[in-house]
Scaffold this motif. Structure first.
Motif, PDB file in Angstrom:
ATOM      1  N   ALA A  53      11.784  -3.012   6.201  1.00 13.29           N
ATOM      2  CA  ALA A  53      10.498  -2.876   5.510  1.00 13.29           C
ATOM      3  C   ALA A  53      10.668  -3.095   4.025  1.00 13.29           C
ATOM      4  O   ALA A  53       9.884  -3.808   3.387  1.00 13.29           O
ATOM      5  N   LEU A  54      11.726  -2.513   3.489  1.00 12.01           N
ATOM      6  CA  LEU A  54      11.976  -2.664   2.047  1.00 12.01           C
ATOM      7  C   LEU A  54      12.168  -4.126   1.686  1.00 12.01           C
ATOM      8  O   LEU A  54      11.648  -4.606   0.664  1.00 12.01           O
ATOM      9  N   LYS A  55      12.889  -4.834   2.546  1.00 17.44           N
ATOM     10  CA  LYS A  55      13.113  -6.265   2.299  1.00 17.44           C
ATOM     11  C   LYS A  55      11.784  -7.011   2.283  1.00 17.44           C
ATOM     12  O   LYS A  55      11.528  -7.853   1.421  1.00 17.44           O
ATOM     13  N   ARG A  56      10.980  -6.682   3.329  1.00 14.63           N
ATOM     14  CA  ARG A  56       9.670  -7.342   3.426  1.00 14.63           C
ATOM     15  C   ARG A  56       8.866  -7.117   2.152  1.00 14.63           C
ATOM     16  O   ARG A  56       8.315  -8.046   1.565  1.00 14.63           O
ATOM     17  N   ILE A  57       8.806  -5.855   1.728  1.00 16.42           N
ATOM     18  CA  ILE A  57       8.010  -5.512   0.545  1.00 16.42           C
ATOM     19  C   ILE A  57       8.497  -6.268  -0.681  1.00 16.42           C
ATOM     20  O   ILE A  57       7.712  -6.839  -1.436  1.00 16.42           O
ATOM     21  N   SER A  58       9.776  -6.295  -0.824  1.00 18.88           N
ATOM     22  CA  SER A  58      10.315  -6.978  -2.021  1.00 18.88           C
ATOM     23  C   SER A  58      10.010  -8.467  -1.984  1.00 18.88           C
ATOM     24  O   SER A  58       9.728  -9.086  -3.009  1.00 18.88           O
ATOM     25  N   LYS A  59      10.019  -9.030  -0.757  1.00 15.59           N
ATOM     26  CA  LYS A  59       9.692 -10.453  -0.625  1.00 15.59           C
ATOM     27  C   LYS A  59       8.248 -10.692  -1.020  1.00 15.59           C
ATOM     28  O   LYS A  59       7.917 -11.638  -1.732  1.00 15.59           O
ATOM     29  N   LYS A  60       7.361  -9.781  -0.493  1.00 12.09           N
ATOM     30  CA  LYS A  60       5.938  -9.921  -0.795  1.00 12.09           C
ATOM     31  C   LYS A  60       5.708  -9.872  -2.286  1.00 12.09           C
ATOM     32  O   LYS A  60       4.916 -10.608  -2.844  1.00 12.09           O
ATOM     33  N   LYS A  61       6.390  -8.915  -2.938  1.00 15.84           N
ATOM     34  CA  LYS A  61       6.205  -8.746  -4.382  1.00 15.84           C
ATOM     35  C   LYS A  61       6.549 -10.018  -5.131  1.00 15.84           C
ATOM     36  O   LYS A  61       5.932 -10.352  -6.133  1.00 15.84           O
ATOM     37  N   ARG A  62       7.543 -10.679  -4.658  1.00 14.97           N
ATOM     38  CA  ARG A  62       7.944 -11.918  -5.313  1.00 14.97           C
ATOM     39  C   ARG A  62       6.884 -12.970  -5.093  1.00 14.97           C
ATOM     40  O   ARG A  62       6.526 -13.750  -5.852  1.00 14.97           O
TER      41      ARG A  62
END
Ligand SMILES: C[S@@+](CC[C@H](N)C(=O)[O-])C[C@H]1O[C@@H](n2cnc3c(N)ncnc32)[C@H](O)[C@@H]1O
Length: 852
Positions: free
Chosen positions: A843-852
């Motif tokens: 989930a953390l990975k997903r979120i960080s990707k989205k933020k980018r």
């Protein structure tokens, strides 16, 4: 005296540690070992009964010590873990059941030995504890009387209490020999003592009262107080720590004075009573009233009678005299009693006299013995000194023992005929005499040197020996911790060996022979030796009285010393030798330079050159500079090794060869100190010659009388007492440079790791080459295919070495839930994670990707 802790770590003494080390279950094992060492009862026994055996260390010792197939039975209130070859069971030794069980195990056998180390549960009052223990001893004795064979032994622990003497008395009724002893492993603070009862009398009938605690401990209590002591030595008052005497509970006791006159045992009255009364009883006492009226009954006497407990010896005497007078007046048979008293005294007197005489005799004997010992020791020391002098060529063997009957005399130190028969002679020549001294000292039981007869001398010797021992211990401890010290010691030992080997025939150097020597020289089998009177002397060191130069023997011996060897003109050597010497001297100066040059020359030497080379090497060796590390600070102090100048014998040359560089055969001279470098420079430049070195050797520190000086002193002194050699700037720089070069080298481990890495890479490369060759030789492939596949394996090899496999994350769910160890089907590095953690990470990975 320091009180030893009885708890916690205080218990963990050396015996405890030793027991652990040896696998015994308790430190008590050593008590039995030490008792058995003294009396040797276990080796003789085939059947042993161990009462109160838990945890079983005594059984272990018995099993180890007794002959094969012996029977050992151990019993205790507590369970005993099985011990091989030992029968054990749990029971109370005071019960009938225990007795029956032992009988069941022993069947018709009888025990050769009964051991008892019982201790009841301590912790109650001391008196109660000790009584229980004494009772337990009596119970064990009861079992012993039932199961012991005639002549068998009973070993028991007893506490020293007031029951100790009654117990000892009982033992003595049943055994031939009874001895009380405290083995070293038994703590001093413990009141326990071990009684060894040897030779069971096996009486047909034993009075049951002998084994009954009530009668033993009551009946045998000392019934007669020592009144004589009280009367004759009233000043010494014994404290009654145990309270009142048995049955003596009344504090104040009085008796009519007439009783004192009447009695046959006045001492008992004076000792037991507090007052001699003159008071008339109800019925009246004629004797008492007569006594009261007598003029002899003075006020002083009355005062004395009023309180006997405060009287001294003088007053008691007065009362006894008074009694005698009164008895005479009353017409009692006084003379007879006086005669009886005289008889008593007469009986005692001769005993005392005899004892006195015996004591005197013993003292005289002791004195005589110690005098003999001292004489023997002095003799030995004298001999030792002579031997030392002989070794140092300071005396000829014929000087030794002169004071007795000459060199061959019977009592002479060198009863040469006897020595001639043994290999001791060669040992003597080699100078290994320490053995004799030690042995002899051991023999006499005394320490080292001492010149006078005084007792204080012996004390001094003992002190010195103790100091020496302590110093050796200190050195050993130091050696364990200090590698440098070990190296130094090794070097010293090496030097000793060299010296000992100068004229040695090593075949004769065996230990056995040393034993023979010890025996023969110490004890001297005189009778046998006499038979060999015709044999020649061992060594004839001096066949002529004066030599060709007109020097006396003594002078020749003096100039024979090694230090004069190279000095021409002192002893006239044959001309050839002299020439050689001169030649050598010239070469010495040149050799340092030449050796360096010659190293670079790789021409094949001719036979003559070889000879010359050998000579030069010899010279180079003679100038060898050895470094000795001083103990403190590790400073290297360089000394010119004088001995090296005088190396001549074949053995020494063998040693020299060992020190040579195996590659070029040249000596390994490593100069690592500025002093050594300075000296080397000076020699190389010709500023110093061999003579200068020899001259330097003669300084105020060179010759010291170290006879009788203890080792620790010599060692300590040698640290500081050295000449300070000058150093030059040039030499110091050279050494600095050398050290820098040393330091620049990688440390061994790093160098090894690097080499390993290189080696592995080379191996890999080799493999790749082989593969590439194989591919290149493949017939079914085109050149392009070959090239591409070779490039592939090359790149794969490169990749492999750089990449590390990533850590695999494994969910601890499903089959892997609660799994310990590697999950199935997972290879390489892995990490078990909580299932939620994995989700969260995603989930953390997903979120960080989205933020980018
Ligand atoms: C000092 S230990 C014996 C140690 C033993 N000798 C050894 O070497 O291992 C004393 C033992 O006496 C035992 N003991 C005391 N009273 C006893 C009794 N009435 N019957 C049997 N054993 C008894 C205790 O249980 C204890 O184990």
């Amino acid at each position: 005296m320091a009180i030893q802790k009885k708890h916690g770590k205080g218990r963990l003494d050396k015996w405890y540690k030793l027991a652990k080390e040896k696998g015994y279950r308790a430190r008590a094992a050593f008590k039995l070992i030490q008792l058995n060492k003294k009396y040797g009862f276990l080796e003789k026994s085939k059947v042993v009964l161990d009462l109160c055996a838990a945890p079983g260390s005594w059984c272990q010792v018995a099993a180890e010590t007794m002959p094969q197939n012996s029977i050992i039975i151990g019993v205790d209130l507590s369970p005993i873990k099985p011990i091989p070859k030992v029968i054990t069971f749990q029971s109370d030794i005071t019960t009938e059941k225990c007795r029956a069980t032992i009988r069941g195990h022993l069947k018709t056998w009888k025990a050769d030995c009964v051991l008892h180390d019982g201790a009841p549960n301590v912790g109650t009052a001391w008196v109660q504890d000790s009584f229980n223990q004494a009772e337990l001893v009596l119970h064990s004795l009861k079992l012993a009387t039932e199961f012991l064979v005639e002549g068998g032994n009973f070993i028991t622990k007893v506490f020293r209490s007031k029951d100790y003497n009654p117990l000892l008395w009982v033992f003595k009724q049943l055994f031939n020999k009874v001895e009380a002893t405290k083995p070293p492993s038994s703590r001093n603070v413990s009141a326990e003592i071990f009684v060894v009862c040897l030779g069971f009398k096996a009486p047909k009938r034993i009075d049951p009262r002998l084994l009954d605690p009530r009668s033993v401990f009551e009946d045998l209590a000392d019934p007669t107080p020592n009144n004589e002591a009280k009367v004759y030595n009233p000043e010494i008052k014994k404290r009654r720590r145990e309270g009142y005497e048995e049955g003596d509970y009344i504090q104040f006791k009085e008796i009519p004075a007439s009783e004192f006159i009447n009695t046959t045992d006045p001492i008992a009255i004076l000792g037991q009573y507090n007052k001699l009364s003159f008071e008339q009883p109800k019925n009246g006492d004629v004797a008492l009233s007569a006594l009261d009226k007598l003029p002899e009954t003075t006020d002083e006497i009355r005062n004395c009678c009023a309180d006997l407990k405060v009287l001294g010896r003088k007053e008691f005497k007065l009362l006894l005299k008074w009694r005698m007078k009164v008895r005479e007046i009353f017409g009692f048979p006084t003379k007879k009693s006086a005669a009886a008293l005289a008889e008593e005294v007469a009986e005692v007197e001769p005993m005392d006299e005899e004892l006195k005489a015996q004591e005197e005799l013993q003292k005289l004997k002791d004195k005589e013995n110690s005098k003999k010992k001292r004489e023997r020791r002095r003799e030995n020391e004298k001999k030792q000194k002579e031997i030392m002098r002989l070794q140092m060529h300071m005396t000829a063997p014929m000087d030794i023992g002169k004071e007795q009957e000459g060199p061959q005399g019977h009592g002479a130190m060198f009863h040469l005929k006897a020595i001639d028969k043994t290999p001791a002679l060669s040992r003597l020549a080699k100078g290994k005499m320490a053995v004799v001294t030690e042995a002899e000292n051991r023999d006499s039981g005394l320490g080292s040197s001492g010149e006078t007869d005084d007792e204080s001398d012996e004390d001094g010797d003992r002190l010195e020996t103790e100091l020496d021992n302590m110093y050796h211990q200190y050195q050993e401890r130091k050696a364990e911790a200090d590698a440098k010290y070990r190296a130094k010691k090794a070097r010293m030992e090496h030097d000793d060996e060299e010296w000992g080997g100068v004229s040695a025939d090593e075949n004769e150097d065996s230990d056995d022979e040393s034993d023979v020597f010890e025996e023969e020289s110490v004890e001297g089998s005189d009778d046998e030796e006499m038979e060999d009177a015709d044999k020649p002397l061992i060594t004839d060191l001096d066949s002529t009285s004066t030599d060709a130069n007109g020097l006396s023997k003594r002078a020749k011996r003096f100039f024979d010393q090694d230090i004069f060897k190279d000095i021409p003109g002192i002893l006239d050597e044959p001309e050839e030798e002299e020439e050689e010497e001169v030649e050598e001297e010239a070469e010495v100066e040149a050799v340092a330079k030449e050796t360096n040059h010659e190293r670079s020359k790789k021409q094949k030497p001719t036979a003559e050159e070889k000879k010359k080379d050998a000579k030069k090497e010899k010279k180079a060796k003679k100038m060898e500079v050895v470094e000795e590390e001083s103990d403190e600070g590790g400073d290297d102090v360089v000394v010119a090794k004088k001995d090296a100048m005088e190396v001549d014998s074949d053995e020494d040359w063998e040693e020299v060869d060992k020190k040579k560089n195996p590659k070029d055969g040249r000596p390994n001279i490593d100069i690592i100190t500025a002093e050594a470098m300075t000296l080397a420079h000076q020699l190389a430049r010709g500023e110093k010659t061999k003579y200068d070195l020899v001259d330097d050797g003669f300084n105020k520190r060179a010759f010291k009388d170290r006879d009788g000086v203890p080792d620790w002193f010599i060692d300590d002194e040698s640290k500081h007492d050295r000449p300070h050699k000058p150093i030059t700037k040039e030499a110091a720089n050279a050494i600095k440079e050398k050290l820098r070069a040393y330091n620049a080298r990688p440390i061994k481990k790093v160098a090894e790791a690097r080499a390993r890495k290189k080696f592995k890479q080379a191996q890999k490369l080799e493999k790749l080459k082989k593969k590439a060759d194989m591919l290149a030789g493949e017939e079914g492939m085109s050149e392009k295919e070959k090239a591409s596949s070779i490039a592939k394996i090359m790149s794969a090899a490169g990749r492999k070495s750089n990449k590390r496999a990533p850590i695999k994350v494994v969910k601890a769910a499903g089959l892997n839930r609660g799994l310990q160890g590697r999950p199935k089907g997972v290879k390489g590095r892995y990490k078990m994670v909580d299932p939620r953690m994995k989700k969260e990470m995603r989930a953390l990975k997903r979120i960080s990707k989205k933020k980018r």
